[in-house]
Structure formats: structure tokens, C-alpha cells
Design a protein around this motif. Structure first.
Motif, PDB file in Angstrom:
ATOM      1  N   ASP A  75       3.436  -6.379   7.576  1.00  0.00           N
ATOM      2  CA  ASP A  75       3.720  -7.213   6.399  1.00  0.00           C
ATOM      3  C   ASP A  75       4.019  -6.390   5.153  1.00  0.00           C
ATOM      4  N   THR A  76       3.336  -5.276   4.992  1.00  0.00           N
ATOM      5  CA  THR A  76       3.529  -4.432   3.807  1.00  0.00           C
ATOM      6  C   THR A  76       3.698  -2.977   4.255  1.00  0.00           C
ATOM      7  N   PRO A  77       4.857  -2.639   4.790  1.00  0.00           N
ATOM      8  CA  PRO A  77       5.055  -1.265   5.280  1.00  0.00           C
ATOM      9  C   PRO A  77       4.963  -0.208   4.196  1.00  0.00           C
ATOM     10  N   ASP A  78       5.276  -0.569   2.944  1.00  0.00           N
ATOM     11  CA  ASP A  78       5.148   0.413   1.862  1.00  0.00           C
ATOM     12  C   ASP A  78       3.693   0.801   1.646  1.00  0.00           C
ATOM     13  N   SER A  79       2.789  -0.182   1.713  1.00  0.00           N
ATOM     14  CA  SER A  79       1.356   0.121   1.584  1.00  0.00           C
ATOM     15  C   SER A  79       0.862   0.940   2.770  1.00  0.00           C
ATOM     16  N   ALA A  80       1.347   0.592   3.955  1.00  0.00           N
ATOM     17  CA  ALA A  80       0.956   1.355   5.138  1.00  0.00           C
ATOM     18  C   ALA A  80       1.432   2.800   5.034  1.00  0.00           C
ATOM     19  N   LEU A  81       2.659   2.998   4.560  1.00  0.00           N
ATOM     20  CA  LEU A  81       3.186   4.354   4.428  1.00  0.00           C
ATOM     21  C   LEU A  81       2.392   5.147   3.401  1.00  0.00           C
ATOM     22  N   TYR A  82       1.948   4.480   2.330  1.00  0.00           N
ATOM     23  CA  TYR A  82       1.120   5.165   1.321  1.00  0.00           C
ATOM     24  C   TYR A  82      -0.202   5.633   1.927  1.00  0.00           C
ATOM     25  N   VAL A  83      -0.809   4.766   2.740  1.00  0.00           N
ATOM     26  CA  VAL A  83      -2.070   5.146   3.400  1.00  0.00           C
ATOM     27  C   VAL A  83      -1.844   6.317   4.345  1.00  0.00           C
ATOM     28  N   LEU A  84      -0.758   6.269   5.098  1.00  0.00           N
ATOM     29  CA  LEU A  84      -0.475   7.320   6.071  1.00  0.00           C
ATOM     30  C   LEU A  84      -0.175   8.651   5.397  1.00  0.00           C
ATOM     31  N   GLN A  85       0.520   8.602   4.264  1.00  0.00           N
ATOM     32  CA  GLN A  85       0.839   9.838   3.559  1.00  0.00           C
ATOM     33  C   GLN A  85      -0.350  10.390   2.786  1.00  0.00           C
TER      34      GLN A  85
END
Length: 462
Positions: free
Chosen positions: A43-53
Motif C-alpha cells: 500500500d505504501t511502497p515509499d514508506s517500505a523503501l524508507y524502512v529498508l534503506q
């Protein structure tokens, strides 16, 4: 001999431990950041990418965590339309191919196929989509099935393989119905319409587009479907319907401030030209040339329409001018496409070169492993032969010792017999000497008796 046997055991143990360490599945729990990113990525890939980075990259020893991190990162970047290579998704595919379940394999293959399409490697994308299809059939994940079949349908439609595209779109529609997601149903119906368009079944395509429009619940989907439906009606020469849906798409794009206005001007100008409404066609076509965001192909379409417009009006000088400009655009497009084709060929060559190098490394590793196995087999065979020879020699020595022992025992018995015989002979010799003495004595007594007899006979005769 013991040294060779110990070396063999060491080599076999090392090979077994190496194989076990490479094939053992990592069962350690995932870090909390990966669990949170997995919940956010859809639903929020930008938030997921922030967590992953933000999290530390799992080490190579944390194989499951590293593969999951690579898969989620590739998925988030793919959903955000960010450029990427296939290095991350390769890590995920390599691990889940050996240790993952059917769902994990299907997810990894899905995004490997999508990224391969972005890198213009359609053959590779099709192969991984097919692998994903094989795995997803073993799961009950409807969303995953929809994404795989919709991607494969788009790929077939892009390759003008209408029947295959339609079959995959039908499967995507089945999974979309199971998901009960209107956006999925809308996209599946649109893909079915595109497949029918490739098959030149325009009326079926129009029906599917209308079905897609019924399930479109956001303005962007409504604009895209209306635009494509207008193109179908233009090809069917139902120009009033084409204009209706084209104006609907343009109104939505105007409200959204989307940059699709130029493409819509091309379509609506072509529709007005087909309807022989030359003033309106000229108005929308000239707006294309005045728009600085127009692409080269859109400018070429505008010059082509203006050529037909002025030709119909008998203004041949302007028609020739736009024909010349149209030819220039076509040549520029040809050169650009030629450069793109060359770049695509070069990219495929570079990719194939990398694959060949990887395959060469795999072949070398395989040859090294085979050589090691051959050495182990030869060494094992040699040691076994030496062991058999040693056992045979020991058996021969034992047999010889046994024979010698029997012979020694026979000799001992013979010696005892001869010794007893010699003792008996000694006793017999003593008896012989005594008997001989006794005989001599008897002979002496016999001589005395004879002399006495002779004396008595003499006396008697006298």
C-alpha cells in the motif's frame, strides 16, 4: 595405508560439510524492520523503501533475511517506478529457488520478470513469468496470481500475440474476481480489450473496455479507459461515440492536470479529420505543434494530419510543406529507433556476455568439482585396491603359516616316532648282546660236554 585412509575421510567429510552448509535452509526469524516493510510494501511502497534503506543490510550469513531484504527492496523500487538493475532480485531468486516455498518462489520470479521487462529483456521476462505461473498454481494467493497473469498478458499483447494475451487476461480476470478488487477487475478487463484489439475483434474490445469503465473507481483509470475506447470507436468509424469518450478523457485529464493532453489532441484531431470536420481538426492538430512537450512521434502525427487537411482543402503548397516535415520527422524517428535498436542490441550483447561469463565460471566450478570427485574416486579406488592386495597377501601368509605349522607338527611327530624307534633299537641291541653272550656260554658248555663225552667214550672203549 592409514595415512591414505585418513586423507580420504578428511576429503569426504569436507565435501559433505561444504554441501550441507550451502544447502541448509536458514530458519532464523526475520528482523522486525523486514516484517514491518513487508506489511507496508503493497500500500505504501515509499514508506517500505524508507524502512529498508534505514535498516542495516543483512550479512551474507543471514541468507533468509538478506534474500527477503533484496526482494522487498526490488519490489518497492519497482512499484515506485525507480530505475534499478537485477542484482537485488537475483539474490532473492537464487535463495528462494532453492529454499523457498511455492509462494516465495512465485513472488521472486514475478519481480524478476517485471524488472527484466524494464531492462528490455522480453525473452527473459517471459521465462520468469512462466516459472511464476508454475509456482502460483500450487498456492491460493489470488492477488499473486492476478499480478503474474496480468503481467504475462501485457507482455504477450506487446509482442502482438493476441490469443496468448487473451488467455492470460482471462486467468487474470478469474483471480481479480477472487480478490474482489475493483481496480484489479478494471485492469483485467482492459487487458482483455487490448488482446481483442490485437486480434482485430474491435466490437469485443469495445465491450471489454466498457466493462472496465464500469469498475474504474479512480479518475486516472477512467481517463485511460475512455481514451483507449475512443480509439476503438474511431477504428469502427463510430465517430460520435469516439468524440464522446475522447472529450470525457480530456476533461478528466484537465481536472487532474495530467500531461496526456498532447496525446489526446492527436487522437481527437484524427477523429475530427475522419469526421471531415476540418476546422476542429486543424485547431487540435495545430495545438500539438505549439506544445513544447510534444514528442517527435506526436509532431509527426500532427504534420501527417495537416498534410491530409490541406490536401482535402486543395491547398497543395501547405500540404507539400507538411508532407516534407512529416518525412523529416519519420527520418528522425527512424534514426532514433535505430539508435535505440542498436542500444538494445548492445544491451542484450552485454547481458549475454555477462551471462556467458557467469556460465563460464559455473563451468569452471563444475569442472573443478568434477576433478575433485574424480581425484577422490581414483584415490578411493587405489586405496581399496591396495587394501585388497594387502588382505590377499595377509591371507596368503596366514595360509602359508598354517601349512608350515602343520608341517612342523608332522615333523615333530616323525621325530618322536624315530626317537622311540631308536630307543627300542637300543634295547634290542642290549638284548642281542646278552643273547650273544648267553650263546657263547652255551657253546662253551657244549664244548666241555663234547670233550667229556669223548672222554667217556674213550674210557668205554677201553
Amino acid at each position: 595405508m592409514k595415512r591414505y585412509t585418513l586423507l580420504l575421510y578428511i576429503l569426504a567429510t569436507a565435501a559433505f560439510l561444504l554441501s550441507a552448509s550451502c544447502n541448509r535452509k536458514d530458519t532464523r526469524p526475520l528482523p522486525e524492520e523486514l516484517v514491518r516493510a513487508e506489511r507496508l510494501v503493497w500500500d505504501t511502497p515509499d514508506s517500505a523503501l524508507y524502512v529498508l534503506q534505514s535498516m542495516p543490510v543483512p550479512s551474507e550469513s543471514q541468507r533468509l533475511a538478506r534474500a527477503t531484504w533484496a526482494l522487498l527492496t526490488a519490489q518497492a523500487r519497482y512499484k515506485l517506478f525507480l530505475p534499478q538493475t537485477d542484482s537485488l532480485i537475483h539474490i532473492a531468486c537464487d535463495y528462494f529457488r532453492r529454499h523457498g516455498d511455492a509462494r516465495q518462489k512465485a513472488y521472486a520470479y514475478l519481480y524478476k520478470a517485471g524488472i527484466s521487462r524494464e531492462l528490455q529483456r522480453e525473452d527473459e521476462a517471459q521465462r520468469f513469468y512462466q516459472l511464476a505461473v508454475e509456482e502460483v498454481e500450487q498456492t491460493d494467493d489470488a492477488r499473486l496470481g492476478y499480478l503474474i497473469y496480468i503481467g504475462l498478458s501485457e507482455l504477450y499483447a506487446y509482442q502482438d500475440m493476441g490469443e496468448h494475451s487473451l488467455r492470460m487476461a482471462d486467468k487474470a480476470a478469474e483471480y481479480a474476481g477472487l480478490c474482489k478488487d475493483s481496480a484489479y477487475i478494471c485492469s483485467a478487463a482492459m487487458l482483455r480489450a487490448r488482446a481483442y484489439t490485437v486480434l482485430d475483434s474491435l466490437r469485443m474490445a469495445a465491450c471489454c473496455y466498457k466493462e472496465s469503465l464500469r469498475f474504474a473507481n479512480n479518475p486516472i483509470d477512467m481517463s485511460d479507459v475512455s481514451n483507449e475506447l475512443a480509439g476503438i470507436y474511431r477504428r469502427l468509424n463510430m465517430l460520435d461515440s469516439a468524440l464522446c469518450y475522447m472529450r470525457q478523457a480530456m476533461a478528466i485529464d484537465y481536472e487532474l492536470n495530467r500531461k496526456g493532453t498532447v496525446a489526446h489532441n492527436v487522437t481527437i484531431g484524427t477523429i475530427y479529420l475522419s469526421a471531415n470536420k476540418l476546422d476542429s481538426a486543424t485547431y487540435y492538430t495545430e495545438k500539438i505543434l505549439a506544445d513544447t512537450t510534444a514528442t517527435l512521434s506526436q509532431i509527426a502525427a500532427a504534420h501527417q494530419n495537416l498534410y491530409f487537411l490541406y490536401q482535402k482543402q486543395g491547398i497543395y503548397q501547405k500540404a507539400a510543406k507538411h508532407c516534407f516535415q512529416f518525412s523529416k520527422c519519420l527520418y528522425s524517428i527512424f534514426q532514433a529507433n535505430k539508435g535505440k535498436d542498436l542500444a538494445k542490441i548492445q544491451a542484450k550483447y552485454d547481458h549475454q556476455k555477462v551471462l556467458n561469463e557467469k556460465n563460464a565460471m559455473k563451468v569452471k566450478a563444475l569442472l573443478l568439482l568434477i576433478s575433485l570427485l574424480v581425484i577422490i574416486v581414483v584415490l578411493t579406488s587405489y586405496l581399496q585396491w591396495k587394501l585388497r592386495q594387502k588382505k590377499l597377501y595377509i591371507r596368503q601368509v596366514e595360509e602359508e603359516i598354517k601349512n608350515k605349522t602343520v608341517q612342523i607338527q608332522d615333523n615333530k611327530n616323525q621325530i618322536d616316532y624315530l626317537t622311540n624307534s631308536i630307543a627300542e633299537l637300543d634295547i634290542l641291541k642290549q638284548d642281542k648282546d646278552r643273547y650273544l653272550q648267553y650263546i657263547e656260554n652255551l657253546k662253551g658248555m657244549e664244548e666241555k660236554h663234547r670233550l667229556r663225552i669223548e672222554q667217556l667214550l674213550t674210557v668205554a672203549r677201553q
